[in-house]
Design a protein around this motif. Structure first.
Motif, PDB file in Angstrom:
ATOM      1  N   CYS A  52       0.822  -1.212   0.000  1.00 16.04           N
ATOM      2  CA  CYS A  52       0.000   0.000   0.000  1.00 16.04           C
ATOM      3  C   CYS A  52       0.859   1.267   0.000  1.00 16.04           C
ATOM      4  CB  CYS A  52      -0.932  -0.007   1.200  1.00 16.04           C
ATOM      5  SG  CYS A  52      -2.327  -1.130   1.057  1.00 16.04           S
ATOM      6  N   TYR A  53       1.857   1.309   0.860  1.00 15.40           N
ATOM      7  CA  TYR A  53       2.726   2.494   0.911  1.00 15.40           C
ATOM      8  C   TYR A  53       3.540   2.640  -0.374  1.00 15.40           C
ATOM      9  CZ  TYR A  53       1.562   3.428   5.777  1.00 15.40           C
ATOM     10  OH  TYR A  53       0.891   3.753   6.934  1.00 15.40           O
TER      11      TYR A  53
ATOM     12  N   ILE B  76       3.875   5.774  -5.613  1.00 19.43           N
ATOM     13  CA  ILE B  76       3.821   5.815  -7.078  1.00 19.43           C
ATOM     14  C   ILE B  76       2.623   6.630  -7.571  1.00 19.43           C
ATOM     15  CG2 ILE B  76       3.527   4.384  -9.154  1.00 19.43           C
ATOM     16  CD1 ILE B  76       4.992   2.134  -7.536  1.00 19.43           C
ATOM     17  N   ILE B  77       1.469   6.463  -6.914  1.00 20.44           N
ATOM     18  CA  ILE B  77       0.235   7.085  -7.362  1.00 20.44           C
ATOM     19  C   ILE B  77       0.143   8.563  -6.985  1.00 20.44           C
ATOM     20  CG2 ILE B  77      -2.288   7.083  -7.040  1.00 20.44           C
ATOM     21  CD1 ILE B  77      -2.063   4.033  -6.595  1.00 20.44           C
TER      22      ILE B  77
ATOM     23  N   TYR C 103       0.357  11.842  -9.114  1.00 18.59           N
ATOM     24  CA  TYR C 103      -0.683  12.035 -10.113  1.00 18.59           C
ATOM     25  C   TYR C 103      -2.034  12.391  -9.483  1.00 18.59           C
ATOM     26  CZ  TYR C 103       2.899   9.595 -12.746  1.00 18.59           C
ATOM     27  OH  TYR C 103       4.090   9.232 -13.315  1.00 18.59           O
ATOM     28  N   TYR C 104      -2.076  12.387  -8.154  1.00 21.21           N
ATOM     29  CA  TYR C 104      -3.323  12.675  -7.453  1.00 21.21           C
ATOM     30  C   TYR C 104      -2.985  13.391  -6.146  1.00 21.21           C
ATOM     31  CZ  TYR C 104      -8.086  11.888  -5.696  1.00 21.21           C
ATOM     32  OH  TYR C 104      -9.361  12.045  -5.218  1.00 21.21           O
ATOM     33  N   THR C 105      -2.408  14.591  -6.300  1.00 26.86           N
ATOM     34  CA  THR C 105      -1.857  15.299  -5.141  1.00 26.86           C
ATOM     35  C   THR C 105      -2.920  15.830  -4.185  1.00 26.86           C
ATOM     36  OG1 THR C 105      -1.739  17.328  -6.469  1.00 26.86           O
ATOM     37  CG2 THR C 105       0.255  15.965  -6.352  1.00 26.86           C
ATOM     38  N   GLU C 106      -4.173  15.827  -4.627  1.00 23.34           N
ATOM     39  CA  GLU C 106      -5.248  16.264  -3.731  1.00 23.34           C
ATOM     40  C   GLU C 106      -5.782  15.104  -2.887  1.00 23.34           C
ATOM     41  OE1 GLU C 106      -5.983  19.489  -3.421  1.00 23.34           O
ATOM     42  OE2 GLU C 106      -4.349  19.757  -4.865  1.00 23.34           O
TER      43      GLU C 106
ATOM     44  N   LEU D 115       8.808   5.746   5.020  1.00 19.48           N
ATOM     45  CA  LEU D 115       9.808   6.801   4.852  1.00 19.48           C
ATOM     46  C   LEU D 115      10.075   7.083   3.374  1.00 19.48           C
ATOM     47  CD1 LEU D 115      12.323   5.823   7.687  1.00 19.48           C
ATOM     48  CD2 LEU D 115      10.550   7.585   7.741  1.00 19.48           C
ATOM     49  N   SER D 116      10.041   6.049   2.551  1.00 22.93           N
ATOM     50  CA  SER D 116      10.237   6.238   1.108  1.00 22.93           C
ATOM     51  C   SER D 116       9.106   7.080   0.525  1.00 22.93           C
ATOM     52  CB  SER D 116      10.301   4.883   0.399  1.00 22.93           C
ATOM     53  OG  SER D 116      11.450   4.174   0.791  1.00 22.93           O
ATOM     54  N   PHE D 117       7.894   6.873   1.024  1.00 23.87           N
ATOM     55  CA  PHE D 117       6.770   7.697   0.581  1.00 23.87           C
ATOM     56  C   PHE D 117       6.945   9.141   1.044  1.00 23.87           C
ATOM     57  CE2 PHE D 117       2.627   9.497   1.994  1.00 23.87           C
ATOM     58  CZ  PHE D 117       2.216   9.942   0.736  1.00 23.87           C
ATOM     59  N   LEU D 118       7.268   9.331   2.310  1.00 25.99           N
ATOM     60  CA  LEU D 118       7.377  10.688   2.859  1.00 25.99           C
ATOM     61  C   LEU D 118       8.473  11.499   2.174  1.00 25.99           C
ATOM     62  CD1 LEU D 118       6.895  10.021   6.690  1.00 25.99           C
ATOM     63  CD2 LEU D 118       5.265  11.071   5.111  1.00 25.99           C
TER      64      LEU D 118
END
Length: 217
Positions: free
Chosen positions: A20-21, A26-27, A30-33, A55-58
């Motif tokens: 999920c993270y 990745i997603i 493209y969907y910053t809101e 942490l990779s996401f953040l």
């Protein structure tokens, strides 16, 4: 994305959470809101098996993202940075923003924390110190600041000694701070360290330090 966040990030299945993270990282561009599962991040960031994915996401988020205005998250990043440099990398990145730097400055105990070592702790300090208007805030607790300098001297590196002198040359040193530099043993340790290292950088640092402090009226 809101449904994705609410449904899957609440699960306790580690392999699902990792996926999920990863997917969120990745997603999200493209969907910053879209909604960020901040409560799940709070709950799971200390879980070793998914920590690197969180942490990779953040670290993929922009410095000025509103999530980094969350003081609890900043505190969690500081706590985890004591064991992983990935968290420190995020702090280094986001502290380039003045607002974020103010929050980090409030939360870090410069006297005792290694994030996760004194070298990276110094890097973070320098990023915050680079915001000129925060220098007075740093000096609000002169004793803590002085003890941090003592820790830096104890690292026994000539490159760190020259950085210390550059820091001191960029702040206003009053009699109170000068007295603390003496009381805490900073001055003695600095001179001894420079003498033991006995290289050009250390000797130059010592001269600069004496020159800087001699101007205190």
């Amino acid at each position: 994305l809101p449904c994705f966040c609410n449904c899957y990030f609440a699960l306790n299945n580690l392999s699902v959470l990792k996926s999920c993270y990863d997917a969120l990282r990745i997603i999200y561009p493209y969907y910053t809101e879209g909604e960020i599962p901040i409560s799940s991040i709070h709950d799971q960031i200390s879980t070793k098996d998914v920590q690197i994915d969180i942490l990779s996401f953040l670290i993929s988020l922009p410095n000025d993202h509103q999530v980094f205005q969350n003081e609890e998250l900043i505190e969690l990043l500081i706590n985890t940075s004591q064991t992983t440099s990935k968290s420190t990398a995020i702090l280094l990145k986001i502290a380039a923003s003045r607002k974020n730097a103010e929050i980090v400055l409030k939360k870090v105990n410069w006297e005792s924390m290694d994030l996760p070592n004194i070298q990276l702790t110094l890097q973070l300090f320098l990023v915050i110190f680079g915001h000129k208007h925060l220098r007075n805030k740093i000096l609000e607790d002169k004793r803590s600041f002085t003890k941090f300098l003592c820790r830096l001297v104890d690292s026994g590196q000539s490159g760190v000694l020259i950085i210390i002198t550059m820091i001191l040359r960029r702040i206003e040193i009053d009699q109170e701070l000068l007295l603390l530099l003496q009381e805490t043993g900073f001055l003695h340790s600095f001179i001894v360290s420079a003498k033991n290292l006995n290289d050009d950088i250390s000797m130059h640092s010592c001269i600069l330090l004496i020159s800087t402090l001699s101007k205190v009226g």
